[in-house]
Design an enzyme around this catalytic site. Sequence first.
Site, PDB file in Angstrom:
ATOM      1  N   HIS A   1      -2.540   2.900   1.648  1.00  0.00           N
ATOM      2  CA  HIS A   1      -2.730   4.196   0.970  1.00  0.00           C
ATOM      3  C   HIS A   1      -3.021   4.157  -0.656  1.00  0.00           C
ATOM      4  O   HIS A   1      -4.054   4.773  -0.976  1.00  0.00           O
ATOM      5  CB  HIS A   1      -1.852   5.304   1.326  1.00  0.00           C
ATOM      6  CG  HIS A   1      -2.374   6.843   1.040  1.00  0.00           C
ATOM      7  ND1 HIS A   1      -1.509   7.552   0.683  1.00  0.00           N
ATOM      8  CD2 HIS A   1      -3.579   7.351   1.528  1.00  0.00           C
ATOM      9  CE1 HIS A   1      -2.344   8.787   0.694  1.00  0.00           C
ATOM     10  NE2 HIS A   1      -3.437   8.605   0.819  1.00  0.00           N
TER      11      HIS A   1
ATOM     12  N   GLU B   1      -6.279   2.364  -1.304  1.00  0.00           N
ATOM     13  CA  GLU B   1      -7.480   3.405  -0.977  1.00  0.00           C
ATOM     14  C   GLU B   1      -7.560   4.220  -2.451  1.00  0.00           C
ATOM     15  O   GLU B   1      -8.849   4.507  -2.629  1.00  0.00           O
ATOM     16  CB  GLU B   1      -6.975   4.357   0.193  1.00  0.00           C
ATOM     17  CG  GLU B   1      -7.970   5.532   0.375  1.00  0.00           C
ATOM     18  CD  GLU B   1      -7.078   6.615   1.146  1.00  0.00           C
ATOM     19  OE1 GLU B   1      -7.365   7.791   0.791  1.00  0.00           O
ATOM     20  OE2 GLU B   1      -6.577   6.481   2.188  1.00  0.00           O
ATOM     21  N   HIS B   2      -6.703   4.768  -2.788  1.00  0.00           N
ATOM     22  CA  HIS B   2      -6.901   5.618  -3.980  1.00  0.00           C
ATOM     23  C   HIS B   2      -7.108   4.729  -5.300  1.00  0.00           C
ATOM     24  O   HIS B   2      -7.828   5.291  -5.932  1.00  0.00           O
ATOM     25  CB  HIS B   2      -5.459   6.327  -4.457  1.00  0.00           C
ATOM     26  CG  HIS B   2      -5.297   7.699  -3.163  1.00  0.00           C
ATOM     27  ND1 HIS B   2      -5.791   8.809  -3.704  1.00  0.00           N
ATOM     28  CD2 HIS B   2      -4.619   7.615  -2.308  1.00  0.00           C
ATOM     29  CE1 HIS B   2      -5.465   9.508  -2.526  1.00  0.00           C
ATOM     30  NE2 HIS B   2      -4.664   8.985  -1.695  1.00  0.00           N
TER      31      HIS B   2
END
Length: 131
Positions: free
Chosen positions: A84, A87-88
């Site tokens: 995650h 992803e950012h």
Amino acid sequence: NKYPIHTNCSLHQARMAQQTDDKVTPLVTPIQGKADWRSYRAFRLSNGVTCLAVHDKESKTTGMLCHVNVGAAADPRSLSGLAHFCEHMCFLGSEKYPGENEYKRFLSNHGGRSNASTSMHATNYKAEVLA
């Protein structure tokens, strides 16, 4: 392929991509339902990315989705949330759009937007702009 990109671009754009990359490999066209009015072209770029160009003459936007077959289940125990986090990080800057949120600004200036999501087994990046 681990990193397919599905894009709603024109078939002309798909042909241009094939012409600028001398190692583009045409792939089998997906099976299409009788009620499906769209046109499709599948190909693999020389860097191994598999593309599916979809032309929908009725669409008001052109979009892209990049599906990566890695998600939260691949996080090491000592780095929970790594997928995650990555992803950012993809939206924080790149060579072409080095400033934070510069890519999002570019999309917004063209009537577009982007988003991403991480599940247990995959990460998806998507963007669209007005056609």
